[in-house]
Enzyme design. Structure first.
Site, PDB file in Angstrom:
ATOM      1  N   THR A   1      24.472  26.189  -3.216  1.00  0.00           N
ATOM      2  CA  THR A   1      24.229  24.754  -3.038  1.00  0.00           C
ATOM      3  C   THR A   1      23.517  24.460  -1.712  1.00  0.00           C
ATOM      4  O   THR A   1      23.626  23.367  -1.181  1.00  0.00           O
ATOM      5  CB  THR A   1      25.556  23.971  -3.095  1.00  0.00           C
ATOM      6  OG1 THR A   1      26.442  24.526  -2.102  1.00  0.00           O
ATOM      7  CG2 THR A   1      26.205  24.040  -4.467  1.00  0.00           C
TER       8      THR A   1
ATOM      9  N   GLY B   1      20.862  23.114   0.496  1.00  0.00           N
ATOM     10  CA  GLY B   1      19.771  22.145   0.334  1.00  0.00           C
ATOM     11  C   GLY B   1      19.987  21.093  -0.739  1.00  0.00           C
ATOM     12  O   GLY B   1      19.056  20.360  -1.084  1.00  0.00           O
ATOM     13  N   THR B   2      21.216  20.961  -1.241  1.00  0.00           N
ATOM     14  CA  THR B   2      21.440  19.956  -2.293  1.00  0.00           C
ATOM     15  C   THR B   2      21.174  18.531  -1.790  1.00  0.00           C
ATOM     16  O   THR B   2      20.554  17.730  -2.480  1.00  0.00           O
ATOM     17  CB  THR B   2      22.879  20.019  -2.848  1.00  0.00           C
ATOM     18  OG1 THR B   2      23.792  19.998  -1.749  1.00  0.00           O
ATOM     19  CG2 THR B   2      23.105  21.279  -3.662  1.00  0.00           C
ATOM     20  N   GLY B   3      21.660  18.250  -0.573  1.00  0.00           N
ATOM     21  CA  GLY B   3      21.483  16.895  -0.030  1.00  0.00           C
ATOM     22  C   GLY B   3      20.013  16.592   0.234  1.00  0.00           C
ATOM     23  O   GLY B   3      19.532  15.481  -0.052  1.00  0.00           O
TER      24      GLY B   3
ATOM     25  N   LYS C   1      27.738  10.408  -1.618  1.00  0.00           N
ATOM     26  CA  LYS C   1      27.699  11.653  -2.407  1.00  0.00           C
ATOM     27  C   LYS C   1      29.087  12.277  -2.476  1.00  0.00           C
ATOM     28  O   LYS C   1      29.760  12.412  -1.459  1.00  0.00           O
ATOM     29  CB  LYS C   1      26.720  12.642  -1.761  1.00  0.00           C
ATOM     30  CG  LYS C   1      25.280  12.136  -1.771  1.00  0.00           C
ATOM     31  CD  LYS C   1      24.334  13.119  -1.105  1.00  0.00           C
ATOM     32  CE  LYS C   1      24.570  13.230   0.371  1.00  0.00           C
ATOM     33  NZ  LYS C   1      23.517  13.982   1.069  1.00  0.00           N
TER      34      LYS C   1
HETATM   35  N1  LIG Z   1      28.971  22.016  -7.348  1.00  0.00           N
HETATM   36  C1  LIG Z   1      28.289  20.906  -7.670  1.00  0.00           C
HETATM   37  N2  LIG Z   1      28.128  20.565  -8.982  1.00  0.00           N
HETATM   38  C2  LIG Z   1      27.449  19.459  -9.332  1.00  0.00           C
HETATM   39  N3  LIG Z   1      26.880  18.633  -8.439  1.00  0.00           N
HETATM   40  C3  LIG Z   1      27.013  18.907  -7.128  1.00  0.00           C
HETATM   41  C4  LIG Z   1      27.716  20.059  -6.671  1.00  0.00           C
HETATM   42  N4  LIG Z   1      27.675  20.087  -5.301  1.00  0.00           N
HETATM   43  C5  LIG Z   1      26.962  19.009  -4.938  1.00  0.00           C
HETATM   44  N5  LIG Z   1      26.565  18.288  -6.011  1.00  0.00           N
HETATM   45  C6  LIG Z   1      25.734  17.084  -6.017  1.00  0.00           C
HETATM   46  O1  LIG Z   1      24.630  17.385  -5.177  1.00  0.00           O
HETATM   47  C7  LIG Z   1      24.225  16.221  -4.466  1.00  0.00           C
HETATM   48  C8  LIG Z   1      24.303  16.508  -2.977  1.00  0.00           C
HETATM   49  O2  LIG Z   1      25.640  16.321  -2.580  1.00  0.00           O
HETATM   50  P1  LIG Z   1      26.360  17.014  -1.362  1.00  0.00           P
HETATM   51  O3  LIG Z   1      27.594  16.200  -1.145  1.00  0.00           O
HETATM   52  O4  LIG Z   1      26.493  18.465  -1.640  1.00  0.00           O
HETATM   53  O5  LIG Z   1      25.281  16.780  -0.244  1.00  0.00           O
HETATM   54  P2  LIG Z   1      25.191  17.376   1.211  1.00  0.00           P
HETATM   55  O6  LIG Z   1      26.528  17.865   1.641  1.00  0.00           O
HETATM   56  O7  LIG Z   1      24.553  16.325   2.025  1.00  0.00           O
HETATM   57  O8  LIG Z   1      24.210  18.592   1.058  1.00  0.00           O
HETATM   58  P3  LIG Z   1      23.594  19.456   2.293  1.00  0.00           P
HETATM   59  O9  LIG Z   1      24.619  20.401   2.741  1.00  0.00           O
HETATM   60  O10 LIG Z   1      22.404  20.081   1.673  1.00  0.00           O
HETATM   61  O11 LIG Z   1      23.244  18.479   3.376  1.00  0.00           O
HETATM   62  C9  LIG Z   1      25.153  15.106  -4.949  1.00  0.00           C
HETATM   63  O12 LIG Z   1      24.536  14.441  -6.035  1.00  0.00           O
HETATM   64  C10 LIG Z   1      26.388  15.859  -5.402  1.00  0.00           C
HETATM   65  O13 LIG Z   1      27.139  15.140  -6.338  1.00  0.00           O
END
Ligand SMILES: Nc1ncnc2c1ncn2[C@@H]1O[C@H](COP(=O)(O)OP(=O)(O)OP(=O)(O)O)[C@@H](O)[C@H]1O
Ligand SMILES: Cc1ncc(CO)c(N)n1
Length: 268
Positions: free
Chosen positions: A204, A206-208, A173
């Site tokens: 953002t 909970g995106t992951g 990611k």
């Molecule tokens: N600002 C943004 N705009 C568009 N896509 C994003 C953005 N931030 C994250 N993403 C997308 O969201 C998804 C989750 O990525 P991210 O790298 O944020 O995960 P994470 O850090 O594991 O999240 P978490 O903190 O919830 O564990 C990926 O598909 C990433 O490309």
């Protein structure tokens, strides 16, 4: 209807963890089930306390599900401790669980360690070989590979390294890099780029969790891994585009927009 299981921690504020996973499952039309590994006291500003669930109770939750209900896919999120991970891995092997999506959750957006660092090796050795796909963000991939990752080329190298640890595919990611938010899928054959422009929002939380649950829902519904990941990337992008300004800090993704907007039920 397909039944999909999340094995993860509870987020009291509803933006990440079990709560994000179940909302994502509901939005994908699959029946969501949960094994709770830890209870966090958490909101949009931080994580304030964690109570790990005992391995014995985690094992009983897994028995209760697998002895009774067919499980089409499993998402694994926060797993906290060495014994937690060993218990989950042993049970998933015992029941022959398939379509396992492993999100190697280590540190929350607010900087709280959700995985005991002493358990990093256990996660790598026990969970990655069981996974149909593993979905590290950049800092997690850096821990797993021992490499510094600042470019798409470095993401490809890390994806190969992680693939060699046993999962059937790797989704790197790119949310933590500057510029576009490009994810890279490596399935042992080729690198598939999943680009999206960076959405300018602080919300953002909970995106992951959302992305990995969407992948699990999609593979549970029978999509190929490539199609499941592509559809999940579209889902997370819309969920971030319409993310919610709930709370004083990093607000959550929006699981309702796509579904309810169409039905005229969503006003933002
Ligand atoms: N600002 C943004 N705009 C568009 N896509 C994003 C953005 N931030 C994250 N993403 C997308 O969201 C998804 C989750 O990525 P991210 O790298 O944020 O995960 P994470 O850090 O594991 O999240 P978490 O903190 O919830 O564990 C990926 O598909 C990433 O490309
Ligand atoms: C319970 C839980 N799981 C995962 C995350 C993602 O960082 C979080 N913040 N909380």
């Amino acid at each position: 209807m397909k039944n999909v299981l999340t094995i993860a921690g509870s987020d009291s504020s509803g933006g990440a963890g079990i709560q994000a996973d179940l909302k994502t499952f509901a939005a994908h039309g699959v029946f969501g089930m949960s094994v709770i590994t830890a209870v966090t006291a958490q909101n949009t500003q931080g994580v304030f306390a964690v109570q790990d669930i005992t391995p014995a109770v985690i094992a009983k939750q897994l028995d209760a599900i697998f002895e009774d209900i067919e499980v089409a896919a499993v998402k694994i999120g926060m797993v906290s401790q060495v014994d937690t991970i060993k218990t989950i891995a042993a049970k998933l092997r015992e029941y022959g669980a398939s379509n396992i999506v492993a999100d190697p959750v280590m540190v929350s957006k607010s900087g709280y360690r959700l995985l005991n660092p002493a358990a990093e090796v256990t996660l790598i050795e026990e969970l990655l070989p069981l996974a149909a796909i593993v979905t590290p963000n950049i800092p997690e991939a850096e821990v797993i590979t021992g490499r510094t990752i600042t470019t798409l080329a470095a993401m490809e190298v890390a994806a190969r390294d992680i693939f060699a640890l046993g999962p059937k595919s790797v989704l790197m990611k790119g949310g933590h890099l500057d510029g576009d938010s490009t994810d890279i899928l490596f399935d042992g054959e080729e690198f598939i780029y999943l680009p999206s422009r960076r959405i300018a929002t602080k919300n953002t939380h909970g995106t992951g969790c959302t992305l990995s649950s969407a992948i699990a829902a999609n593979v549970g519904r029978g999509l190929s891994m490539r199609d499941a990941v592509a559809a999940a990337k579209e889902y997370i992008t819309v969920a971030i585009e319409h993310s919610l300004s709930i709370g004083k800090g990093v607000g959550p993704t929006n699981h309702f927009y796509t579904l309810y907007k169409k039905a005229g039920m969503f006003n933002d």
